[in-house]
Scaffold this motif. Structure first.
Motif, mmCIF file in Angstrom:
data_model
loop_
_atom_site.group_PDB
_atom_site.id
_atom_site.type_symbol
_atom_site.label_atom_id
_atom_site.label_comp_id
_atom_site.label_asym_id
_atom_site.label_seq_id
_atom_site.Cartn_x
_atom_site.Cartn_y
_atom_site.Cartn_z
ATOM 1 N N MET A 128 4.236 -21.557 6.890
ATOM 2 C CA MET A 128 3.970 -20.251 6.294
ATOM 3 C C MET A 128 4.406 -19.155 7.264
ATOM 4 O O MET A 128 4.080 -19.180 8.441
ATOM 5 N N THR A 129 5.176 -18.207 6.729
ATOM 6 C CA THR A 129 5.600 -17.047 7.515
ATOM 7 C C THR A 129 5.229 -15.771 6.767
ATOM 8 O O THR A 129 5.092 -15.772 5.541
ATOM 9 N N GLN A 130 5.094 -14.693 7.514
ATOM 10 C CA GLN A 130 4.742 -13.399 6.932
ATOM 11 C C GLN A 130 5.676 -12.331 7.478
ATOM 12 O O GLN A 130 5.908 -12.253 8.687
ATOM 13 N N SER A 131 6.215 -11.529 6.580
ATOM 14 C CA SER A 131 7.099 -10.422 6.940
ATOM 15 C C SER A 131 6.480 -9.122 6.442
ATOM 16 O O SER A 131 5.955 -9.055 5.323
ATOM 17 N N SER A 132 6.555 -8.099 7.277
ATOM 18 C CA SER A 132 5.976 -6.797 6.931
ATOM 19 C C SER A 132 7.046 -5.722 7.023
ATOM 20 O O SER A 132 7.913 -5.757 7.912
ATOM 21 N N LEU A 133 6.978 -4.799 6.097
ATOM 22 C CA LEU A 133 7.904 -3.671 6.055
ATOM 23 C C LEU A 133 7.115 -2.376 5.993
ATOM 24 O O LEU A 133 6.113 -2.276 5.275
ATOM 25 N N GLU A 134 7.574 -1.374 6.728
ATOM 26 C CA GLU A 134 6.981 -0.037 6.689
ATOM 27 C C GLU A 134 8.109 0.967 6.455
ATOM 28 O O GLU A 134 9.018 1.079 7.286
ATOM 29 N N THR A 135 8.040 1.656 5.340
ATOM 30 C CA THR A 135 9.133 2.555 4.951
ATOM 31 C C THR A 135 8.573 3.884 4.429
ATOM 32 O O THR A 135 7.459 3.940 3.884
ATOM 33 N N HIS A 136 9.367 4.948 4.586
ATOM 34 C CA HIS A 136 9.064 6.259 4.011
ATOM 35 C C HIS A 136 10.047 6.533 2.872
ATOM 36 O O HIS A 136 11.239 6.211 2.988
ATOM 37 N N HIS A 137 9.537 7.137 1.806
ATOM 38 C CA HIS A 137 10.378 7.423 0.648
ATOM 39 C C HIS A 137 10.096 8.841 0.136
ATOM 40 O O HIS A 137 8.943 9.308 0.170
ATOM 41 N N TYR A 138 11.155 9.481 -0.341
ATOM 42 C CA TYR A 138 11.016 10.749 -1.062
ATOM 43 C C TYR A 138 10.850 10.435 -2.537
ATOM 44 O O TYR A 138 11.646 9.713 -3.126
ATOM 45 N N VAL A 139 9.796 11.005 -3.119
ATOM 46 C CA VAL A 139 9.509 10.768 -4.533
ATOM 47 C C VAL A 139 9.433 12.100 -5.254
ATOM 48 O O VAL A 139 8.749 13.043 -4.782
ATOM 49 N N ASP A 140 10.128 12.184 -6.367
ATOM 50 C CA ASP A 140 10.082 13.385 -7.200
ATOM 51 C C ASP A 140 8.894 13.261 -8.128
ATOM 52 O O ASP A 140 8.893 12.453 -9.058
ATOM 53 N N CYS A 141 7.865 14.071 -7.863
ATOM 54 C CA CYS A 141 6.652 13.997 -8.667
ATOM 55 C C CYS A 141 6.672 14.951 -9.845
ATOM 56 O O CYS A 141 5.673 15.073 -10.561
ATOM 57 N N GLY A 142 7.805 15.640 -10.073
ATOM 58 C CA GLY A 142 7.851 16.607 -11.176
ATOM 59 C C GLY A 142 8.193 15.968 -12.498
ATOM 60 O O GLY A 142 7.835 16.487 -13.562
ATOM 61 N N GLN B 276 0.849 -1.197 0.000
ATOM 62 C CA GLN B 276 0.000 0.000 0.000
ATOM 63 C C GLN B 276 0.884 1.247 0.000
ATOM 64 O O GLN B 276 1.934 1.271 0.648
ATOM 65 N N VAL B 277 0.421 2.257 -0.738
ATOM 66 C CA VAL B 277 1.088 3.557 -0.742
ATOM 67 C C VAL B 277 0.142 4.556 -0.081
ATOM 68 O O VAL B 277 -1.028 4.675 -0.474
ATOM 69 N N GLN B 278 0.659 5.230 0.943
ATOM 70 C CA GLN B 278 -0.147 6.219 1.658
ATOM 71 C C GLN B 278 0.497 7.604 1.537
ATOM 72 O O GLN B 278 1.719 7.743 1.529
ATOM 73 N N TYR B 279 -0.406 8.579 1.434
ATOM 74 C CA TYR B 279 0.041 9.974 1.442
ATOM 75 C C TYR B 279 -0.848 10.729 2.424
ATOM 76 O O TYR B 279 -2.082 10.687 2.319
ATOM 77 N N MET B 280 -0.215 11.334 3.394
ATOM 78 C CA MET B 280 -0.943 12.060 4.433
ATOM 79 C C MET B 280 -1.968 11.146 5.120
ATOM 80 O O MET B 280 -3.129 11.494 5.320
ATOM 81 N N ASN B 281 -1.508 9.906 5.464
ATOM 82 C CA ASN B 281 -2.311 8.902 6.163
ATOM 83 C C ASN B 281 -3.526 8.431 5.379
ATOM 84 O O ASN B 281 -4.485 7.892 5.962
ATOM 85 N N ASN B 282 -3.506 8.604 4.084
ATOM 86 C CA ASN B 282 -4.585 8.130 3.227
ATOM 87 C C ASN B 282 -3.998 7.198 2.165
ATOM 88 O O ASN B 282 -2.946 7.479 1.576
ATOM 89 N N VAL B 283 -4.695 6.088 1.918
ATOM 90 C CA VAL B 283 -4.236 5.120 0.920
ATOM 91 C C VAL B 283 -4.527 5.676 -0.460
ATOM 92 O O VAL B 283 -5.678 5.952 -0.812
ATOM 93 N N VAL B 284 -3.459 5.832 -1.261
ATOM 94 C CA VAL B 284 -3.603 6.369 -2.613
ATOM 95 C C VAL B 284 -3.259 5.327 -3.674
ATOM 96 O O VAL B 284 -3.395 5.610 -4.878
ATOM 97 N N GLY B 285 -2.819 4.139 -3.246
ATOM 98 C CA GLY B 285 -2.508 3.081 -4.215
ATOM 99 C C GLY B 285 -2.248 1.766 -3.505
ATOM 100 O O GLY B 285 -1.826 1.724 -2.343
ATOM 101 N N ALA C 277 -0.104 4.823 -7.792
ATOM 102 C CA ALA C 277 -0.693 5.735 -6.800
ATOM 103 C C ALA C 277 -1.273 6.945 -7.518
ATOM 104 O O ALA C 277 -0.629 7.530 -8.402
ATOM 105 N N GLU C 278 -2.480 7.320 -7.135
ATOM 106 C CA GLU C 278 -3.166 8.479 -7.732
ATOM 107 C C GLU C 278 -3.484 9.489 -6.631
ATOM 108 O O GLU C 278 -4.072 9.134 -5.603
#
Length: 250
Positions: A230-244, A158-167, A191-192
């Motif tokens: 069966m095992t499950q791994s979760s990752l939570e990361t922040h990224h800088y994206v150039d939207c220009g 999932q991609v979130q922006y400002m705590n909202n799922v956008v993709g 993501a939209e």
């Protein structure tokens, strides 16, 4: 009376007779002791032959010559087990070693999932709806520490922006990772950002700004299966994206 006097009259013959009697008695005792050493029943008569393995002191039936191969006394050393303790100890040690190897090679080890960053970002603008569409291609590094292959059964992100799922993105049956190896898994999330986030469109299209970075939050979950486990791994990361504009990581 005359016989007694004649016997006494020849003392040498009396001594010889006594000596012979003693020899016969000793011979009988020796024969009895020899017979007592063999715990089997002797067969004597016309229909029997001398046992070839009993030193000539026993007999076996003639019709069983081809069946009775050997008669061994119970006290024979060949009937006693040799080095029994050593063999039992060696068997126990071999079983423990085999069990340890099986546990070591088949016991499930950890499968590590790490974030390898965002590799490609493709930017599309919808001027009519003030919409920014980002196609974000991210990479995961999966390290298999087991001595057998593991399967990446599903991946969701999932991609979130400002705590909202956008993709969001979901896929199954991704790949099979060989034993004791690393594998890179690439996936693309669309993501939209529009509507309440239409200001992002104006920010990303400002010509006066060279770098239009926004921060997105990605939550990724990976399910891995191996040996019925069966095992499950979760990752939570922040990224800088150039939207220009489109960008590619080096």
């Amino acid at each position: 009376m005359g016989s007694q006097q004649s016997a006494c009259a020849h003392p040498r013959s009396c001594k010889r007779k006594k000596a012979d009697d003693r020899k016969d008695l000793l011979a009988e005792r020796e024969q009895e002791e020899a017979i007592a050493q063999f715990p089997y029943v002797e067969f004597t008569g016309r229909d029997s032959i001398t046992c070839l393995t009993c030193q000539g002191t026993g007999y076996i039936p003639t019709e069983q010559v081809n069946e009775l191969v050997a008669l061994i006394p119970h006290s024979d050393q060949r009937l006693r087990p040799q080095r029994t303790k050593q063999y039992v100890l060696l068997s126990v040690l071999l079983c423990l070693l085999a069990s340890g190897l099986v546990v070591f090679f088949l016991f499930p080890h950890s499968v590590l999932v790490d974030d390898d960053g965002i590799k490609v970002v493709k930017v599309t603008f919808n001027e009519q709806d003030s919409l920014v569409i980002l196609a974000i291609t991210a990479t995961l590094k999966i390290r298999n520490s087991n001595f057998y292959s593991v399967a990446v059964s599903s991946l969701s992100s999932q991609v979130q922006y400002m705590n909202n799922v956008v993709g969001s993105y979901v896929t199954t049956n991704i790949s099979l990772i060989p034993p004791r190896s690393e594998h890179l898994v690439n996936f693309t999330v669309k993501a939209e950002m529009g509507g309440p986030f239409s200001y992002v469109y104006f920010f990303c299209t400002l010509p006066d700004i060279l770098v239009h970075n926004i921060v997105v939050f990605m939550r990724t979950s990976v399910k891995i299966s191996y040996i019925g486990h069966m095992t499950q791994s979760s990752l939570e990361t922040h990224h800088y994206v150039d939207c220009g504009a489109n960008s590619t990581a080096v």
